[in-house]
Enzyme design. Sequence first.
Site, PDB file in Angstrom:
ATOM      1  N   GLU A 153     -10.249 -43.726  43.635  1.00 46.48           N
ATOM      2  CA  GLU A 153     -10.162 -45.154  43.959  1.00 46.48           C
ATOM      3  C   GLU A 153      -8.996 -45.875  43.291  1.00 46.48           C
ATOM      4  O   GLU A 153      -9.184 -46.915  42.650  1.00 46.48           O
ATOM      5  CB  GLU A 153     -11.507 -45.831  43.631  1.00 46.48           C
ATOM      6  N   GLU A 258     -18.723 -38.558  50.218  1.00 45.92           N
ATOM      7  CA  GLU A 258     -19.836 -39.408  49.761  1.00 45.92           C
ATOM      8  C   GLU A 258     -20.511 -40.051  50.974  1.00 45.92           C
ATOM      9  O   GLU A 258     -20.817 -41.239  50.983  1.00 45.92           O
ATOM     10  CB  GLU A 258     -19.317 -40.498  48.804  1.00 45.92           C
TER      11      GLU A 258
HETATM   12  O1  G3I Z   1     -28.412 -44.741  33.416  1.00 50.27           O
HETATM   13  C1  G3I Z   1     -28.721 -46.143  33.380  1.00 50.27           C
HETATM   14  C2  G3I Z   1     -30.121 -46.352  32.927  1.00 50.27           C
HETATM   15  O2  G3I Z   1     -30.248 -45.894  31.596  1.00 50.27           O
HETATM   16  C3  G3I Z   1     -30.469 -47.842  33.039  1.00 50.27           C
HETATM   17  O3  G3I Z   1     -31.799 -48.036  32.719  1.00 50.27           O
HETATM   18  C4  G3I Z   1     -30.220 -48.344  34.443  1.00 50.27           C
HETATM   19  C5  G3I Z   1     -30.454 -49.851  34.583  1.00 50.27           C
HETATM   20  O4  G3I Z   1     -29.725 -50.392  35.662  1.00 50.27           O
HETATM   21  O5  G3I Z   1     -28.881 -48.088  34.775  1.00 50.27           O
HETATM   22  C6  G3I Z   1     -28.553 -46.719  34.774  1.00 50.27           C
HETATM   23  O6  G3I Z   1     -27.222 -46.561  35.131  1.00 50.27           O
HETATM   24  C7  G3I Z   1     -26.929 -46.768  36.508  1.00 50.27           C
HETATM   25  C8  G3I Z   1     -26.328 -45.479  37.062  1.00 50.27           C
HETATM   26  O7  G3I Z   1     -25.901 -45.695  38.376  1.00 50.27           O
HETATM   27  C9  G3I Z   1     -27.334 -44.314  37.038  1.00 50.27           C
HETATM   28  O8  G3I Z   1     -28.429 -44.587  37.839  1.00 50.27           O
HETATM   29  C10 G3I Z   1     -25.917 -47.900  36.607  1.00 50.27           C
HETATM   30  O9  G3I Z   1     -26.540 -49.111  36.221  1.00 50.27           O
HETATM   31  C11 G3I Z   1     -25.403 -48.016  38.027  1.00 50.27           C
HETATM   32  O10 G3I Z   1     -24.340 -48.948  38.066  1.00 50.27           O
HETATM   33  C12 G3I Z   1     -24.886 -46.677  38.489  1.00 50.27           C
HETATM   34  O11 G3I Z   1     -24.475 -46.803  39.830  1.00 50.27           O
HETATM   35  C13 G3I Z   1     -23.689 -45.748  40.342  1.00 50.27           C
HETATM   36  C14 G3I Z   1     -22.323 -46.288  40.753  1.00 50.27           C
HETATM   37  O12 G3I Z   1     -21.562 -45.232  41.355  1.00 50.27           O
HETATM   38  C15 G3I Z   1     -21.518 -46.776  39.576  1.00 50.27           C
HETATM   39  O13 G3I Z   1     -21.061 -45.715  38.820  1.00 50.27           O
HETATM   40  C16 G3I Z   1     -24.396 -45.169  41.535  1.00 50.27           C
HETATM   41  O14 G3I Z   1     -25.615 -44.537  41.120  1.00 50.27           O
HETATM   42  C17 G3I Z   1     -23.501 -44.142  42.233  1.00 50.27           C
HETATM   43  O15 G3I Z   1     -24.081 -43.744  43.447  1.00 50.27           O
HETATM   44  C18 G3I Z   1     -22.141 -44.767  42.535  1.00 50.27           C
HETATM   45  O16 G3I Z   1     -21.296 -43.781  43.100  1.00 50.27           O
HETATM   46  C19 G3I Z   1     -19.991 -44.225  43.470  1.00 50.27           C
HETATM   47  C20 G3I Z   1     -19.044 -43.056  43.265  1.00 50.27           C
HETATM   48  O17 G3I Z   1     -19.128 -42.582  41.946  1.00 50.27           O
HETATM   49  C21 G3I Z   1     -17.603 -43.446  43.607  1.00 50.27           C
HETATM   50  N1  G3I Z   1     -17.530 -43.988  44.949  1.00 50.27           N
HETATM   51  C22 G3I Z   1     -18.462 -45.072  45.252  1.00 50.27           C
HETATM   52  C23 G3I Z   1     -19.897 -44.650  44.953  1.00 50.27           C
HETATM   53  C24 G3I Z   1     -20.885 -45.735  45.321  1.00 50.27           C
HETATM   54  O18 G3I Z   1     -20.686 -46.863  44.534  1.00 50.27           O
END
Ligand code: G3I
Length: 369
Positions: A153, A258
């Site tokens: 990205e 994805e």
């Molecule tokens: O692990 C913590 C947990 O300890 C906490 O209790 C909880 C509370 O919100 O958050 C958890 O972390 C979350 C994590 O996913 C794991 O579930 C984050 O808040 C959340 O922001 C995170 O979202 C991920 C996002 O990327 C940001 O990294 C999504 O699951 C994931 O599907 C998404 O994937 C991205 C790709 O990496 C790149 N391209 C876009 C795609 C979709 O956004």
Amino acid sequence: MKCIKTSLFAFTALLTISCTSQKENASLKDAYKDDFYIGTALSADQIEQKDQKEDSLIRKEFNAITAENIMKSMYTHPQKDKYDFALSDKFVEYGEKNKMFIHGHTLIWHSQLAPWMEKIADSTEMKAFMKDHITTIVSKYKGRIDSWDVVNEALNEDGTLRQSVFLKTLGEKYLVDAFKLAAKADPKAELYYNDYNIEEPAKRAGAIALIKKIKAEGGKVDGVGIQGHWRLQSPSLEEIEKSILEYSALGVKVAFTELDITVLPNPWDLKGADVNQNFEGSAKMNPYPKALPDSIQNKLAERYASIFKLFLKHKDKISRVTFWGVHDGQSWLNGWPIKGRTNYPLPFDKQLQHKPAYESILQLKESKQ
Ligand code: G3I
């Protein structure tokens, strides 16, 4: 007569049983085994095999894996002098044990950085970070992780370069440097540039220019990852096809990395996957909290069928198609761009049942056999 009746009945029953079991044994990965890998993104719990039913489904249906979150910088490199490979080791062992293609996501991404990385403000420190980060991680899994999202990205929607902490400190050179460092650490790993919306014309032009530039400056780019966070109506098949053709003309493999298709309303006309965008919810914005109506279920199935039909047409150019999650219950689209909605973007529902979308993807292959 009685005897004939009985055997006819038995034959029909046998036929039914054998057809059913044939169908039950069918899987995405087997159906598409001569075409491209069929992958999925695993959560931490799935990597740890916490749910046995989910685990059997993953092993039955998919032959490629990506870690949905645990290999992002904030998890693998939480402090300057500390790496944490506990979960990524399990992820790689899982892929090896199940003979799956293993994809690394991701090395250089502006999002999900560890707090200490966000504070890097000068070029010397950033250069040292990139060298240490990429070399340590890629060398650790040398010969075991098959391909990497080296840079994730890096582009804005208009095709210009995103003002990330990497661009700000190092300028454009960070792109070729990242690919050179990754190639040096594991010369055989396949190296990808990965982004969302790069099937859209302006951003696609930016991605093509970026890949050309990295190659011209001596970087090794083996593939482009089109993320594929799509909608029922868009992008058009024409733009997807143009993208496959134009990227492959650069001499790189095309992967859909994805894939998911949102079925929920999106009044802001948001496209892609910028995780910084979020909005307040309302009942109107969450129309299917309990179940997806058949009419939308069928639209989703038709959309997946038309997309996979196009993928099959260009299977010689496509290396992998990975769904972003195993089942609907796990999808990030339940929380973006509005938190707490119920979305249905994948071929399996949250009870792990096949959806019509799954059948439609399989049927494309069955009709040819
Ligand atoms: O692990 C913590 C947990 O300890 C906490 O209790 C909880 C509370 O919100 O958050 C958890 O972390 C979350 C994590 O996913 C794991 O579930 C984050 O808040 C959340 O922001 C995170 O979202 C991920 C996002 O990327 C940001 O990294 C999504 O699951 C994931 O599907 C998404 O994937 C991205 C790709 O990496 C790149 N391209 C876009 C795609 C979709 O956004």
